[in-house]
Design a protein around this motif. Structure first.
Motif, PDB file in Angstrom:
ATOM      1  N   GLY A 107       0.822  -1.196   0.000  1.00 17.94           N
ATOM      2  CA  GLY A 107       0.000   0.000   0.000  1.00 17.94           C
ATOM      3  C   GLY A 107       0.858   1.248   0.000  1.00 17.94           C
ATOM      4  O   GLY A 107       2.086   1.196   0.045  1.00 17.94           O
ATOM      5  N   TRP A 108       0.193   2.383  -0.058  1.00 22.60           N
ATOM      6  CA  TRP A 108       0.884   3.670  -0.090  1.00 22.60           C
ATOM      7  C   TRP A 108       1.707   3.857   1.167  1.00 22.60           C
ATOM      8  O   TRP A 108       1.229   3.649   2.283  1.00 22.60           O
ATOM      9  N   LYS A 109       2.965   4.268   1.018  1.00 17.40           N
ATOM     10  CA  LYS A 109       3.885   4.361   2.148  1.00 17.40           C
ATOM     11  C   LYS A 109       3.909   5.742   2.793  1.00 17.40           C
ATOM     12  O   LYS A 109       4.663   5.959   3.738  1.00 17.40           O
ATOM     13  N   GLY A 110       3.149   6.667   2.264  1.00 22.44           N
ATOM     14  CA  GLY A 110       3.091   7.974   2.888  1.00 22.44           C
ATOM     15  C   GLY A 110       3.679   9.077   2.026  1.00 22.44           C
ATOM     16  O   GLY A 110       4.334   8.840   1.012  1.00 22.44           O
ATOM     17  N   LEU A 111       3.445  10.324   2.470  1.00 18.46           N
ATOM     18  CA  LEU A 111       3.802  11.487   1.664  1.00 18.46           C
ATOM     19  C   LEU A 111       5.305  11.614   1.453  1.00 18.46           C
ATOM     20  O   LEU A 111       5.747  12.019   0.385  1.00 18.46           O
ATOM     21  N   ILE A 112       6.101  11.278   2.443  1.00 23.84           N
ATOM     22  CA  ILE A 112       7.552  11.392   2.257  1.00 23.84           C
ATOM     23  C   ILE A 112       8.034  10.411   1.199  1.00 23.84           C
ATOM     24  O   ILE A 112       8.825  10.759   0.313  1.00 23.84           O
ATOM     25  N   ILE A 123      11.326  10.770  -3.139  1.00 19.24           N
ATOM     26  CA  ILE A 123      11.511  10.929  -1.697  1.00 19.24           C
ATOM     27  C   ILE A 123      12.089  12.302  -1.352  1.00 19.24           C
ATOM     28  O   ILE A 123      11.682  12.919  -0.362  1.00 19.24           O
ATOM     29  N   ASN A 124      13.025  12.792  -2.131  1.00 17.40           N
ATOM     30  CA  ASN A 124      13.582  14.113  -1.842  1.00 17.40           C
ATOM     31  C   ASN A 124      12.509  15.196  -1.920  1.00 17.40           C
ATOM     32  O   ASN A 124      12.502  16.143  -1.132  1.00 17.40           O
ATOM     33  N   GLU A 125      11.602  15.050  -2.867  1.00 18.95           N
ATOM     34  CA  GLU A 125      10.469  15.979  -2.958  1.00 18.95           C
ATOM     35  C   GLU A 125       9.579  15.837  -1.729  1.00 18.95           C
ATOM     36  O   GLU A 125       9.096  16.835  -1.172  1.00 18.95           O
ATOM     37  N   GLY A 126       9.343  14.602  -1.309  1.00 22.88           N
ATOM     38  CA  GLY A 126       8.509  14.358  -0.136  1.00 22.88           C
ATOM     39  C   GLY A 126       9.110  14.928   1.135  1.00 22.88           C
ATOM     40  O   GLY A 126       8.400  15.470   1.992  1.00 22.88           O
ATOM     41  N   ILE A 127      10.420  14.813   1.290  1.00 19.95           N
ATOM     42  CA  ILE A 127      11.100  15.363   2.467  1.00 19.95           C
ATOM     43  C   ILE A 127      10.921  16.872   2.528  1.00 19.95           C
ATOM     44  O   ILE A 127      10.608  17.452   3.582  1.00 19.95           O
ATOM     45  N   ARG A 128      11.119  17.536   1.399  1.00 22.90           N
ATOM     46  CA  ARG A 128      10.982  18.992   1.367  1.00 22.90           C
ATOM     47  C   ARG A 128       9.542  19.417   1.646  1.00 22.90           C
ATOM     48  O   ARG A 128       9.296  20.381   2.384  1.00 22.90           O
ATOM     49  N   LEU A 129       8.586  18.700   1.072  1.00 24.20           N
ATOM     50  CA  LEU A 129       7.183  19.040   1.281  1.00 24.20           C
ATOM     51  C   LEU A 129       6.793  18.817   2.741  1.00 24.20           C
ATOM     52  O   LEU A 129       6.054  19.626   3.324  1.00 24.20           O
ATOM     53  N   ALA A 130       7.285  17.746   3.338  1.00 26.60           N
ATOM     54  CA  ALA A 130       6.971  17.467   4.741  1.00 26.60           C
ATOM     55  C   ALA A 130       7.483  18.587   5.642  1.00 26.60           C
ATOM     56  O   ALA A 130       6.774  19.055   6.541  1.00 26.60           O
ATOM     57  N   ARG A 131       8.711  19.017   5.424  1.00 26.41           N
ATOM     58  CA  ARG A 131       9.254  20.091   6.256  1.00 26.41           C
ATOM     59  C   ARG A 131       8.490  21.401   6.038  1.00 26.41           C
ATOM     60  O   ARG A 131       8.227  22.138   6.993  1.00 26.41           O
ATOM     61  N   ARG A 132       8.120  21.683   4.798  1.00 26.11           N
ATOM     62  CA  ARG A 132       7.348  22.892   4.524  1.00 26.11           C
ATOM     63  C   ARG A 132       6.015  22.869   5.276  1.00 26.11           C
ATOM     64  O   ARG A 132       5.610  23.869   5.887  1.00 26.11           O
TER      65      ARG A 132
END
Length: 215
Positions: A107-112, A123-132
């Motif tokens: 299943g989906w592993k999450g936004l990161i 994943i690098n995009e997800g990390i930046r979006l999570a911090r934002r």
């Protein structure tokens, strides 16, 4: 004699390997603001007082099971921030901002891990979006809670987290069990699927069981 061809014995099931962006780069792109730092620090201190019986308010960690969309997350945060201010005399409200899903199966592993929900795993995009997202929610004077699953992602987000959870699927893993002392935020390891509400002065509320670590 024909030379033998050396068989490949490594990464047989790995499609590709991409480097993660260093945490220092993400911090430069999304530096913690004074307002966000004040929100996080004040919430951590309030949680510490609640857990030690010095504050009779109820700690409430509430919000979506996981964050999947920036706009929806910020809309929810805006509404919750108003309620947190309204009930500040009785409740310390934190928003659940969970970016990773500890899936038992597939299943989906999450936004990161998969921010576009399309199996591209940027994943690098997800990390930046999570911090934002964490930064902007804290700037609404609304502190954030999250679930820690490994020792990698907290390097990008832990300074904006007021409450950390070790979920029901992961407390037996050595790496996650050892996370709370290094994450600077009050944390709990949840062994039963109960609501994340803790208050020493409210007997009717069942607290999180197992281990609570305050720093």
């Amino acid at each position: 004699m024909t030379p033998q061809i050396k068989p490949n014995t490594d990464d047989l099931r790995i499609k590709e390997i991409k480097e993660l962006v260093p945490p220092a780069h993400v911090f430069r792109e999304y530096p913690v603001s004074n307002r966000a730092a004040q929100t996080t620090s004040a919430a951590r201190q309030a949680i510490h007082r609640i857990l030690h019986g010095a504050d009779d308010r109820l700690l409430v960690v509430i919000g979506p099971c996981s964050i999947h969309d920036y706009d929806v997350a910020m809309e929810y945060a805006g509404k919750l921030a108003k309620q947190a201010e309204k009930h500040a005399d009785d409740l310390v409200i934190l928003m659940r901002v969970y970016f990773e899903k500890p899936r038992t199966t597939v299943g989906w592993k999450g936004l990161i891990n998969d921010p576009r929900l399309d199996n591209t795993f940027r994943i690098n995009e997800g990390i930046r979006l999570a911090r934002r997202i964490l930064l902007e929610i804290n700037e609404l004077d609304l502190p954030c809670a999250t679930e820690f699953l490994d020792t990698i992602t907290p390097q990008y987000t832990a300074d904006l987290i007021s409450w950390g959870a070790i979920g029901a699927r992961t407390p037996s893993r050595r790496c996650t069990a050892s996370l709370p002392p290094g994450c600077h935020a009050p944390s709990a390891s949840r062994m039963v699927p109960t609501a994340t509400c803790v208050s020493r002065s409210t007997p009717s509320v069942r607290p999180i069981r197992h281990t609570i670590s305050c720093r």
